[in-house]
Scaffold this motif. Structure first.
Motif, mmCIF file in Angstrom:
data_model
loop_
_atom_site.group_PDB
_atom_site.id
_atom_site.type_symbol
_atom_site.label_atom_id
_atom_site.label_comp_id
_atom_site.label_asym_id
_atom_site.label_seq_id
_atom_site.Cartn_x
_atom_site.Cartn_y
_atom_site.Cartn_z
ATOM 1 N N ARG A 98 7.479 -1.121 1.417
ATOM 2 C CA ARG A 98 6.108 -0.816 1.011
ATOM 3 C C ARG A 98 6.106 0.546 0.340
ATOM 4 O O ARG A 98 6.731 1.478 0.833
ATOM 5 N N THR A 99 5.362 0.641 -0.742
ATOM 6 C CA THR A 99 5.294 1.916 -1.452
ATOM 7 C C THR A 99 3.842 2.231 -1.792
ATOM 8 O O THR A 99 3.060 1.336 -2.110
ATOM 9 N N SER A 100 3.499 3.492 -1.712
ATOM 10 C CA SER A 100 2.172 3.958 -2.120
ATOM 11 C C SER A 100 2.378 5.003 -3.206
ATOM 12 O O SER A 100 2.934 6.068 -2.946
ATOM 13 N N ILE A 101 1.962 4.672 -4.423
ATOM 14 C CA ILE A 101 2.198 5.557 -5.565
ATOM 15 C C ILE A 101 0.914 6.303 -5.898
ATOM 16 O O ILE A 101 -0.124 5.693 -6.179
ATOM 17 N N GLU A 102 0.999 7.615 -5.839
ATOM 18 C CA GLU A 102 -0.130 8.477 -6.178
ATOM 19 C C GLU A 102 -0.216 8.563 -7.692
ATOM 20 O O GLU A 102 0.738 8.961 -8.355
ATOM 21 N N GLY A 108 -6.214 8.287 -7.358
ATOM 22 C CA GLY A 108 -6.154 6.920 -6.876
ATOM 23 C C GLY A 108 -4.737 6.510 -6.581
ATOM 24 O O GLY A 108 -3.796 7.288 -6.745
ATOM 25 N N LYS A 109 -4.551 5.264 -6.137
ATOM 26 C CA LYS A 109 -3.236 4.820 -5.706
ATOM 27 C C LYS A 109 -2.941 3.392 -6.155
ATOM 28 O O LYS A 109 -3.852 2.582 -6.327
ATOM 29 N N CYS A 110 -1.653 3.138 -6.323
ATOM 30 C CA CYS A 110 -1.161 1.776 -6.455
ATOM 31 C C CYS A 110 -0.296 1.517 -5.229
ATOM 32 O O CYS A 110 0.717 2.203 -5.019
ATOM 33 N N HIS A 111 -0.716 0.578 -4.387
ATOM 34 C CA HIS A 111 0.054 0.203 -3.206
ATOM 35 C C HIS A 111 0.858 -1.057 -3.519
ATOM 36 O O HIS A 111 0.319 -2.009 -4.103
ATOM 37 N N THR A 112 2.120 -1.072 -3.129
ATOM 38 C CA THR A 112 2.966 -2.231 -3.416
ATOM 39 C C THR A 112 3.706 -2.685 -2.160
ATOM 40 O O THR A 112 3.947 -1.905 -1.231
ATOM 41 N N THR A 196 5.731 3.361 5.136
ATOM 42 C CA THR A 196 5.494 3.309 3.693
ATOM 43 C C THR A 196 6.113 4.510 2.987
ATOM 44 O O THR A 196 6.004 5.645 3.451
ATOM 45 N N VAL A 197 6.763 4.252 1.852
ATOM 46 C CA VAL A 197 7.326 5.326 1.037
ATOM 47 C C VAL A 197 6.221 5.877 0.129
ATOM 48 O O VAL A 197 5.624 5.130 -0.644
ATOM 49 N N MET A 198 5.927 7.159 0.242
ATOM 50 C CA MET A 198 4.896 7.790 -0.577
ATOM 51 C C MET A 198 5.551 8.397 -1.815
ATOM 52 O O MET A 198 6.512 9.167 -1.706
ATOM 53 N N GLN A 199 5.041 8.042 -2.989
ATOM 54 C CA GLN A 199 5.641 8.519 -4.233
ATOM 55 C C GLN A 199 4.570 8.924 -5.234
ATOM 56 O O GLN A 199 3.405 8.566 -5.091
ATOM 57 N N SER A 200 5.005 9.647 -6.256
ATOM 58 C CA SER A 200 4.153 9.916 -7.417
ATOM 59 C C SER A 200 4.664 9.065 -8.576
ATOM 60 O O SER A 200 5.731 8.451 -8.479
ATOM 61 N N MET A 201 3.922 9.036 -9.663
ATOM 62 C CA MET A 201 4.396 8.299 -10.836
ATOM 63 C C MET A 201 5.728 8.867 -11.325
ATOM 64 O O MET A 201 6.619 8.135 -11.736
ATOM 65 N N ASP A 202 5.885 10.183 -11.243
ATOM 66 C CA ASP A 202 7.139 10.805 -11.677
ATOM 67 C C ASP A 202 8.323 10.315 -10.853
ATOM 68 O O ASP A 202 9.430 10.148 -11.367
ATOM 69 N N ASP A 203 8.095 10.074 -9.556
ATOM 70 C CA ASP A 203 9.179 9.596 -8.695
ATOM 71 C C ASP A 203 9.667 8.212 -9.122
ATOM 72 O O ASP A 203 10.825 7.848 -8.881
#
Length: 242
Positions: A98-102, A108-112, A196-203
């Motif tokens: 599971r990933t949560s992208i900031e 906002g977020k995109c959760h996958t 959940t792995v928390m990430q940014s778009m850059d990650d």
């Protein structure tokens, strides 16, 4: 042939791309296009997209979206950006994770979530939408899709519209996260959400990549939508300066 001013106004040209991108977009948080943060206490679930997971380029199986808060001229570019960001985020999520992208500007977020059987799902939500509820929607949607659509998606190699009415119903129910809280046993998912792995778009980006280049290469985005993004980003930078 009416001479009334109102009749003439009906044929006025549509707003320019620049005007559209400048419009106040309360949920463009998710796409990095917001000119200002969404109002407090507004919880929006914009989209749910399911994919056959592939690391290089996941294949779309079904798509749900709720864009009624946007005007007609905004919906086309927004829909394309949803497709682009959702596909990118799912493709870069490892199987079983599971990933949560900031998204840009913390708006906002995109959760996958990518199921071990190879179906990935992404939701785009605003900053107010509870993460545990979003992941509950992902888990339920993938479970239901695997049950109802067995034998229909496994051999798909290009984007399809294999809609599942039960998943569409879930998407509608989860528009109100407070109601969704009552409908599902959210508590059982809390431990899963902690992993959940928390990430940014850059990650998400690989070495040497940038989002602009990926957008230009993407089949999900028309040149109009790429320009829409650039114009809105430029406006945002102006907002920051002032």
């Amino acid at each position: 042939g009416s001479s009334q001013p109102g009749a003439l106004r009906a044929f006025a040209p549509p707003p320019s791309l620049r005007e559209v991108a400048k419009a106040p977009l309360p949920v463009l948080f998710a796409l990095g296009l917001a000119a200002s943060p969404p109002p407090p206490c507004v919880m929006k679930l914009l989209s749910l997209v399911l994919y056959k997971h592939k690391e290089d380029n996941s294949v779309e199986l079904m798509h749900c979206s709720e864009l009624s808060s946007f005007n007609f001229f905004q919906r086309g570019p927004i829909k394309e950006h949803i497709k682009f960001h959702s596909r990118l985020c799912v493709s870069r999520t490892p199987v079983g994770k599971r990933t949560s992208i900031e998204m840009d500007q913390n708006l906002g977020k995109c959760h996958t979530w990518v199921h071990p059987q190879g179906i990935g799902a992404a939701v785009l939500v605003d900053a107010e939408y509870p993460m545990r509820v979003a992941f509950s929607l992902l888990s339920e949607s993938v479970r239901v899709y695997l049950e109802r659509m067995a034998g229909k998606w496994e051999d798909v190699e290009r984007d399809q519209t294999l809609q599942c009415p039960d998943v569409e119903d879930l998407f509608q129910k989860f528009q109100n996260p407070e109601e969704a809280d009552k409908l599902t046993k959210i508590e059982k998912d809390l431990e899963e959400v902690k992993t959940t792995v928390m990430q940014s778009m850059d990650d998400l980006l690989k070495r040497g990549e940038n989002l602009d280049q990926l957008m230009q290469k993407s089949a999900d985005l028309s040149s109009t939508s790429v320009q829409f993004y650039r114009t809105a980003k430029k406006n945002n930078q102006c907002c920051k300066m002032y």
